[in-house]
Motif scaffolding. Structure first.
Motif, mmCIF file in Angstrom:
data_model
loop_
_atom_site.group_PDB
_atom_site.id
_atom_site.type_symbol
_atom_site.label_atom_id
_atom_site.label_comp_id
_atom_site.label_asym_id
_atom_site.label_seq_id
_atom_site.Cartn_x
_atom_site.Cartn_y
_atom_site.Cartn_z
ATOM 1 N N LYS A 1 0.852 -1.181 0.000
ATOM 2 C CA LYS A 1 0.000 0.000 0.000
ATOM 3 C C LYS A 1 0.893 1.237 0.000
ATOM 4 C CE LYS A 1 -3.633 2.381 2.582
ATOM 5 N NZ LYS A 1 -4.489 2.384 3.790
ATOM 6 N N ASP B 1 0.605 8.174 5.589
ATOM 7 C CA ASP B 1 0.281 8.046 7.011
ATOM 8 C C ASP B 1 1.560 7.745 7.806
ATOM 9 O OD1 ASP B 1 -0.642 7.379 9.546
ATOM 10 O OD2 ASP B 1 -2.418 6.338 8.790
ATOM 11 N N ASP C 1 2.045 7.948 11.051
ATOM 12 C CA ASP C 1 1.782 7.155 12.253
ATOM 13 C C ASP C 1 1.689 5.668 11.919
ATOM 14 O OD1 ASP C 1 1.771 9.277 14.040
ATOM 15 O OD2 ASP C 1 -0.355 9.704 13.710
ATOM 16 N N HIS C 2 1.084 5.350 10.789
ATOM 17 C CA HIS C 2 0.979 3.941 10.374
ATOM 18 C C HIS C 2 2.364 3.374 10.071
ATOM 19 C CE1 HIS C 2 -0.597 0.266 8.766
ATOM 20 N NE2 HIS C 2 -0.172 0.520 7.535
ATOM 21 N N ALA C 3 3.179 4.147 9.388
ATOM 22 C CA ALA C 3 4.543 3.695 9.096
ATOM 23 C C ALA C 3 5.316 3.461 10.385
ATOM 24 C CB ALA C 3 5.254 4.728 8.221
ATOM 25 N N ALA D 1 4.113 2.717 13.331
ATOM 26 C CA ALA D 1 3.577 1.538 14.017
ATOM 27 C C ALA D 1 4.136 0.253 13.411
ATOM 28 C CB ALA D 1 2.057 1.543 13.934
ATOM 29 N N LEU D 2 4.206 0.189 12.100
ATOM 30 C CA LEU D 2 4.770 -0.988 11.439
ATOM 31 C C LEU D 2 6.230 -1.185 11.825
ATOM 32 C CD1 LEU D 2 3.239 -0.564 7.862
ATOM 33 C CD2 LEU D 2 2.644 -2.339 9.523
ATOM 34 N N GLU E 1 6.709 -2.683 15.113
ATOM 35 C CA GLU E 1 6.378 -4.113 15.110
ATOM 36 C C GLU E 1 7.475 -4.957 14.471
ATOM 37 O OE1 GLU E 1 2.702 -4.365 13.021
ATOM 38 O OE2 GLU E 1 1.565 -3.243 14.527
ATOM 39 N N VAL F 1 9.406 -0.770 5.939
ATOM 40 C CA VAL F 1 8.618 0.262 5.265
ATOM 41 C C VAL F 1 9.495 0.967 4.236
ATOM 42 C CG1 VAL F 1 7.358 2.439 5.589
ATOM 43 C CG2 VAL F 1 7.148 0.622 7.300
ATOM 44 N N GLU G 1 4.727 -4.193 3.394
ATOM 45 C CA GLU G 1 3.317 -3.819 3.508
ATOM 46 C C GLU G 1 3.042 -2.390 3.085
ATOM 47 O OE1 GLU G 1 1.353 -4.546 7.190
ATOM 48 O OE2 GLU G 1 2.399 -6.434 7.537
ATOM 49 N N TYR G 2 3.984 -1.482 3.318
ATOM 50 C CA TYR G 2 3.663 -0.062 3.205
ATOM 51 C C TYR G 2 4.839 0.729 2.654
ATOM 52 C CZ TYR G 2 1.228 4.284 4.492
ATOM 53 O OH TYR G 2 0.572 5.487 4.449
#
Length: 205
Positions: free
Chosen positions: A3, A7, A9-11, A13-14, A17, A21, A159-160
């Protein structure tokens, strides 16, 4: 495929984990992972098909943070960092115990850079660890200038991809190491030898 979005914040968070990215810098797009996490580092080598003998560069958001990742900044290193960070300059210095040996291919030095890209600086400022960030391409292939080019090469393995537009510079940072305190260019990149010499008031190899 990955994707593509904006974002931050999303990056972040990944990355927390342990996932990888794609991120923009002013030079080329990078493949980012937690530089303190050996599993994330191994994933970078696997996705890029990069030999484990080729060290990774760490990126962070401030000189204060960078000082924690190396044993000491020389006077010359501080001069260069003060003038060209954020920017297309990677400084190679003796690493601190925080940096895993896997990052440096078993060596005792690590390359550090603060990239000059607003989106990625925001991302780095939200993390309590540096990022391992080689270029986001298959080893030996062209370095990507856009998020779409990252997706074409490695989008099926991450993923991102954080989309920061087209890279302004278009080729890699200059890597500078130190021998007996004096800078040595290890890889010529976006920053010229003349820029470095004028900053330290000395001729370099």
């Amino acid at each position: 495929m990955a994707k593509i979005g904006t974002d931050i914040d999303h990056a972040a968070a990944l990355l927390r984990e342990g996932k990888l990215v794609g991120i923009p810098t002013e030079t080329v797009y990078g493949l980012a992972g937690n530089a303190f996490d050996e599993r994330a580092i191994m994933k970078i080598f696997e996705v890029k098909r990069r030999p484990a003998t080729v060290p990774l560069i760490a990126q962070t958001s401030s000189l204060g943070k960078a000082k924690g990742f190396v044993k000491q900044f020389s006077k010359e290193a501080l001069l260069l960092a003060g003038k060209y960070w954020p920017g297309a300059l990677t400084l190679v210095m003796e690493k601190s115990a925080l940096i895993p040996d896997l990052m440096t291919s078993g060596g005792d030095t690590v390359g550090i850079r603060i990239p000059n890209h607003a989106m990625t600086l925001q991302l780095l400022s939200r993390l309590d660890f540096p990022l391992a960030v080689p270029s986001a391409n298959i080893h030996g292939q062209k370095s990507p200038m856009t998020a779409e080019e990252v997706n074409e090469q490695i989008g099926d393995q991450i993923e991102y991809i954080l989309d920061g537009g087209k890279c302004a510079v278009g080729f890699e940072s200059t890597i500078v190491g130190f021998s007996n305190g004096l800078p040595v260019i290890l890889r010529q990149g976006a920053l010229s030898k003349e820029n470095i010499e004028s900053t330290i008031n000395n001729t370099i190899n």
